[in-house]
Design a protein around this motif. Structure first.
Motif, PDB file in Angstrom:
ATOM      1  N   UNK A  82       8.264  22.107  -7.988  1.00  0.00           N
ATOM      2  CA  UNK A  82       7.782  23.403  -7.507  1.00  0.00           C
ATOM      3  C   UNK A  82       6.321  23.601  -7.912  1.00  0.00           C
ATOM      4  N   UNK A  83       6.003  23.035  -9.082  1.00  0.00           N
ATOM      5  CA  UNK A  83       4.601  23.040  -9.515  1.00  0.00           C
ATOM      6  C   UNK A  83       3.883  21.968  -8.695  1.00  0.00           C
ATOM      7  N   UNK A  84       2.815  22.360  -8.007  1.00  0.00           N
ATOM      8  CA  UNK A  84       2.176  21.403  -7.090  1.00  0.00           C
ATOM      9  C   UNK A  84       1.449  20.263  -7.800  1.00  0.00           C
ATOM     10  N   UNK A  85       1.345  20.355  -9.146  1.00  0.00           N
ATOM     11  CA  UNK A  85       0.742  19.240  -9.895  1.00  0.00           C
ATOM     12  C   UNK A  85       1.783  18.212 -10.312  1.00  0.00           C
ATOM     13  N   UNK A  86       3.035  18.520 -10.041  1.00  0.00           N
ATOM     14  CA  UNK A  86       4.115  17.615 -10.459  1.00  0.00           C
ATOM     15  C   UNK A  86       4.563  16.735  -9.297  1.00  0.00           C
ATOM     16  N   UNK A  87       4.839  15.475  -9.609  1.00  0.00           N
ATOM     17  CA  UNK A  87       5.282  14.541  -8.562  1.00  0.00           C
ATOM     18  C   UNK A  87       6.413  13.677  -9.096  1.00  0.00           C
ATOM     19  N   UNK A  88       7.177  13.122  -8.180  1.00  0.00           N
ATOM     20  CA  UNK A  88       8.301  12.260  -8.574  1.00  0.00           C
ATOM     21  C   UNK A  88       8.322  11.015  -7.687  1.00  0.00           C
ATOM     22  N   UNK A  89       8.475   9.874  -8.337  1.00  0.00           N
ATOM     23  CA  UNK A  89       8.747   8.641  -7.597  1.00  0.00           C
ATOM     24  C   UNK A  89      10.138   8.195  -8.046  1.00  0.00           C
TER      25      UNK A  89
ATOM     26  N   UNK B 242       0.856  -1.192   0.000  1.00  0.00           N
ATOM     27  CA  UNK B 242       0.000   0.000   0.000  1.00  0.00           C
ATOM     28  C   UNK B 242       0.888   1.237   0.000  1.00  0.00           C
ATOM     29  N   UNK B 243       0.617   2.126  -0.924  1.00  0.00           N
ATOM     30  CA  UNK B 243       1.500   3.285  -1.077  1.00  0.00           C
ATOM     31  C   UNK B 243       0.712   4.443  -1.687  1.00  0.00           C
ATOM     32  N   UNK B 244       0.928   5.637  -1.168  1.00  0.00           N
ATOM     33  CA  UNK B 244       0.272   6.812  -1.756  1.00  0.00           C
ATOM     34  C   UNK B 244       1.309   7.906  -1.964  1.00  0.00           C
ATOM     35  N   UNK B 245       1.376   8.389  -3.187  1.00  0.00           N
ATOM     36  CA  UNK B 245       2.247   9.534  -3.476  1.00  0.00           C
ATOM     37  C   UNK B 245       1.354  10.736  -3.772  1.00  0.00           C
ATOM     38  N   UNK B 246       1.287  11.701  -2.859  1.00  0.00           N
ATOM     39  CA  UNK B 246       0.442  12.877  -3.118  1.00  0.00           C
ATOM     40  C   UNK B 246       1.047  13.765  -4.220  1.00  0.00           C
ATOM     41  N   UNK B 247       0.180  14.461  -4.925  1.00  0.00           N
ATOM     42  CA  UNK B 247       0.655  15.390  -5.972  1.00  0.00           C
ATOM     43  C   UNK B 247       1.565  16.442  -5.362  1.00  0.00           C
ATOM     44  N   UNK B 248       2.550  16.819  -6.125  1.00  0.00           N
ATOM     45  CA  UNK B 248       3.459  17.868  -5.675  1.00  0.00           C
ATOM     46  C   UNK B 248       4.563  17.368  -4.765  1.00  0.00           C
ATOM     47  N   UNK B 249       4.641  16.053  -4.588  1.00  0.00           N
ATOM     48  CA  UNK B 249       5.642  15.503  -3.664  1.00  0.00           C
ATOM     49  C   UNK B 249       6.648  14.603  -4.382  1.00  0.00           C
ATOM     50  N   UNK B 250       7.755  14.387  -3.710  1.00  0.00           N
ATOM     51  CA  UNK B 250       8.776  13.470  -4.213  1.00  0.00           C
ATOM     52  C   UNK B 250       8.886  12.318  -3.224  1.00  0.00           C
ATOM     53  N   UNK B 251       8.721  11.101  -3.752  1.00  0.00           N
ATOM     54  CA  UNK B 251       8.856   9.945  -2.873  1.00  0.00           C
ATOM     55  C   UNK B 251      10.072   9.116  -3.278  1.00  0.00           C
ATOM     56  N   UNK B 252      10.859   8.748  -2.300  1.00  0.00           N
ATOM     57  CA  UNK B 252      12.030   7.905  -2.550  1.00  0.00           C
ATOM     58  C   UNK B 252      11.735   6.481  -2.156  1.00  0.00           C
ATOM     59  N   UNK B 253      12.025   5.583  -3.068  1.00  0.00           N
ATOM     60  CA  UNK B 253      11.818   4.157  -2.807  1.00  0.00           C
ATOM     61  C   UNK B 253      13.184   3.559  -2.509  1.00  0.00           C
TER      62      UNK B 253
END
Lengths: 283, 216
Positions: free
Chosen positions: A176-183, A22-33
Motif C-alpha cells: 500500500x506504501x508506494x515505496x514498497x515492492x515485492x518480488x 531483462x526485468x524491471x520491478x517498479x516501486x510500489x508493485x508486486x511482481x510474480x516470477x
C-alpha cells in the motif's frame, strides 16, 4: 524509482544458463516470477541478492548496483528463501534477538506482532517448528525490519490455504506504501494471480514474457473448438487437444471469427506458453 | 559481528556441553600432570573442533545462504569465526591458568604456573596452524574441509611433540632460570611470530575464498 532493474543478465552453469534476462520491478508493485522447476527462478533471485556472481549484465536494487555497497541496501530488503536457514537450537525469541543485532531498523514490537498474527510461540526452538511454521517465521523476520523490498522465493509453499490467504493479505497491505515492492516466485500460480501487479514467465533460463497482469489477462483469450478448427489456427501461443476437441491461447485481436473464446487465467497462459515452445499439448 | 557471536555462543551453550565437559576433564588431568603438552594439544584440538563444528552446522542449516541475504558481509562471517576461535583459545588458557593455580593452592606446588606462558605460546602456534583448516573449510565446505583439519591437526600434533620437552622443562623449573636466554625460547618466540603471520594470511585467504564461493 524502480525497485529492481535487470539488464542483459547472463549466468552460465554446466547444462543451464540464464540468457540475456531483462526485468524491471517498479516501486510500489508486486511482481510474480513463474516458472517450472529448474526454470531459473531461484538462480535469478540469488543473482539479484549477489549470492552468486553474474557472468554479465547489470543488476540494480533500490537504485544501487548489487555489487557496490550492497550491505547497506540489504538493510532495506526482506528475504524469505525457499528454505529458511536458521540454527535449529535457537528459540523463536533468540532468533528475534539475533535479528535485532543484525538489522539497524529491527522492530521488536513488530516482530512480536507478526508472531502473534501467525500463531508462533517465542519459546519454541526452530527445529521444533513444522515446515509451514518455519516459513511463517521467515516471513515475520523479513517484515520486522521495515524493508522497502520483499524478495520471496517459494514463500507461500508449505502453508495451508487459510494462512496463505492471510500472508497474501499481509503482502498486499505491505505494498500500500508506494515505496514498497515485492518480488515473489511461486509454483502456486493462483496465489500470484491474486497478489501480483506484474507477471514474469521464466522458462529454461529465459524470460518468456513480463507484463502487467491485467494487461496480460486482457490481451489474451482462450479459444475452444473442434480439433480441426484449433489445428487451423495460426499464431497461437499454445494449443491443447483432447478427444473432444481442442483449446488454444492467442491474442484477443487474432481470435478467428465464429470460434468461442473466453478469458484466460495466468496458470493457463503460463502452461500454454511453455508447452507452446515445446510443441503442442496432447491429452 | 555481535549478532554472529551471539548466535554461536547460544549454540555452544546448547550443543557443545559435551566439548566443555571433555575440555574440563582434560584440564583437570592436565592440571595434575602439568607440563604435559599433549594435554594442551588435546584441549586445543577439541576447542578448534568446536569452532569447525559451528561452521559445519552453519553450512548444514543453510545459515550461510540465509545470512548472505542479510546485511552481514562475508568478510564479517569469516572474521567472526576467527574471533570465536581466539576467544575460545583464550578461554581455555584462562581455565588452564586457574586449574594450575588451584593445583598450586591444594598441593603447595606452584611450579606448574610457569608452564602457562609456554602453553600460551603453544596455543598461539596452534592458532596459526589450525586457522588454515578453517580457511580451507570456508573454501571447500565442511566435508572436504575436514580433511584439511586432519592434516593441520597432525601438524599441530607434531609441533606439540617437538615442544613437549621444552614445556616440560619449563614446568619442572629446569629452564625457568635461563629461559630468556635459551635457544628454545627463541625458537618458540620465532614460531609464535610465524604463527601470527600464518593466522593473518589464513584470514586473508579465507575472506578471499569465501567471498568467491557460490552459495547455491
Amino acid at each position: 524509482m524502480n525497485a529492481i532493474e535487470i539488464k542483459n543478465l547472463t549466468k552460465t552453469y554446466d547444462g543451464f544458463s540464464i540468457n540475456d534476462l531483462n526485468l524491471v520491478l517498479p516501486s510500489g508493485c508486486i511482481m510474480g516470477l513463474i516458472g517450472e522447476n529448474g526454470a531459473g527462478k531461484s538462480t535469478t533471485i540469488k543473482l539479484i541478492l549477489n549470492m552468486i556472481k553474474r557472468d554479465g549484465g547489470e543488476i540494480k536494487v533500490l537504485g544501487r548496483d548489487n555489487r557496490d555497497g550492497f550491505g547497506e541496501v540489504k538493510e532495506d530488503i526482506g528475504v524469505v528463501p525457499d528454505e529458511v536457514g536458521l540454527p535449529g537450537y535457537l528459540t523463536v525469541k533468540q532468533i528475534g534477538k539475533l535479528m535485532s543485532l543484525t538489522y539497524k531498523n529491527w522492530d521488536s514490537n513488530a516482530y512480536e506482532g507478526y508472531l502473534n498474527m501467525l500463531g508462533l510461540t517465542e519459546k519454541k526452538k526452530f527445529m521444533e517448528l513444522s515446515k509451514g511454521m518455519k516459513m511463517k517465521l521467515g516471513i515475520a523476520i523479513a517484515m520486522s525490519h521495515h524493508p522497502r523490498l520483499l524478495i520471496l522465493d517459494e514463500a507461500t509453499s508449505g502453508l495451508d490455504p487459510v494462512v496463505r490467504d492471510e500472508v497474501i493479505d499481509m503482502f498486499s497491505e505491505f505494498t500500500r506504501d508506494e515505496n514498497h515492492s515485492v518480488l515473489i516466485s511461486s509454483h502456486i500460480v493462483s496465489d500470484l494471480e491474486k497478489l501480483c501487479d506484474y507477471i514474469a514467465f521464466l522458462h529454461n533460463g529465459s524470460l518468456l514474457l513480463c507484463e502487467e497482469k491485467d494487461a496480460l489477462k486482457d490481451e489474451y483469450r482462450i479459444v475452444r473448438g473442434t480439433r480441426k478448427e484449433i489445428e487451423e489456427i495460426v499464431g497461437a501461443v499454445g494449443k491443447k487437444f483432447t478427444p473432444y476437441g481442442g483449446e488454444a491461447i492467442m491474442k484477443k485481436d487474432s481470435v478467428p471469427e465464429g470460434l468461442e473464446s473466453g478469458p484466460v487465467d495466468i496458470e493457463q497462459l503460463f502452461i500454454f506458453t511453455v508447452k507452446g515452445r515445446e510443441g503442442e499439448l496432447k491429452m | 559481528m555481535k549478532a554472529l557471536l551471539y548466535k554461536d555462543f547460544c549454540l555452544l551453550k546448547k550443543m557443545y556441553l559435551f566439548y566443555g565437559v571433555l575440555i574440563g576433564i582434560i584440564t583437570v588431568v592436565g592440571g595434575v600432570y602439568y607440563g604435559n603438552s599433549s594435554m594442551f594439544f588435546f584441549q586445543l584440538l577439541l576447542t578448534l573442533s568446536s569452532v569447525l563444528s559451528l561452521i559445519a552446522l552453519d553450512d548444514k542449516n543453510r545459515w550461510f545462504q540465509y545470512s548472505d541475504s542479510m546485511p552481514i558481509g562475508r568478510k564479517t562471517t569469516v572474521t567472526e569465526k576467527y574471533v570465536m576461535m581466539i576467544i575460545l583459545f583464550l578461554g581455555v588458557a584462562v581455565i588452564d591458568f586457574l586449574s594450575l593455580l588451584i593445583h598450586g593452592i591444594i598441593f603447595g606446588d606452584y611450579s606448574g604456573l610457569s608452564t602457562v606462558w609456554g602453553a600460551l605460546l603453544l596455543f598461539w602456534i596452534f592458532c596459526g596452524l589450525f586457522s588454515w583448516s578453517m580457511a580451507f573449510m570456508f573454501k571447500l565446505g565442511p566435508e572436504k574441509g575436514r580433511i584439511a583439519f586432519m592434516i593441520f591437526g597432525g601438524v599441530c600434533g607434531a609441533v606439540a611433540a617437538i615442544f613437549a620437552g621444552f614445556i616440560k622443562d619449563v614446568g619442572s623449573g629446569n629452564a625457568a632460570a635461563n629461559a630468556n636466554s635459551s635457544k628454545a625460547l627463541i625458537a618458540v618466540l620465532a614460531a609464535a611470530a610465524i604463527s601470527t603471520g600464518l593466522l593473518v594470511l589464513s584470514w586473508f585467504a579465507a575472506v578471499r575464498w569465501y567471498g568467491k564461493r557460490e552459495l547455491g
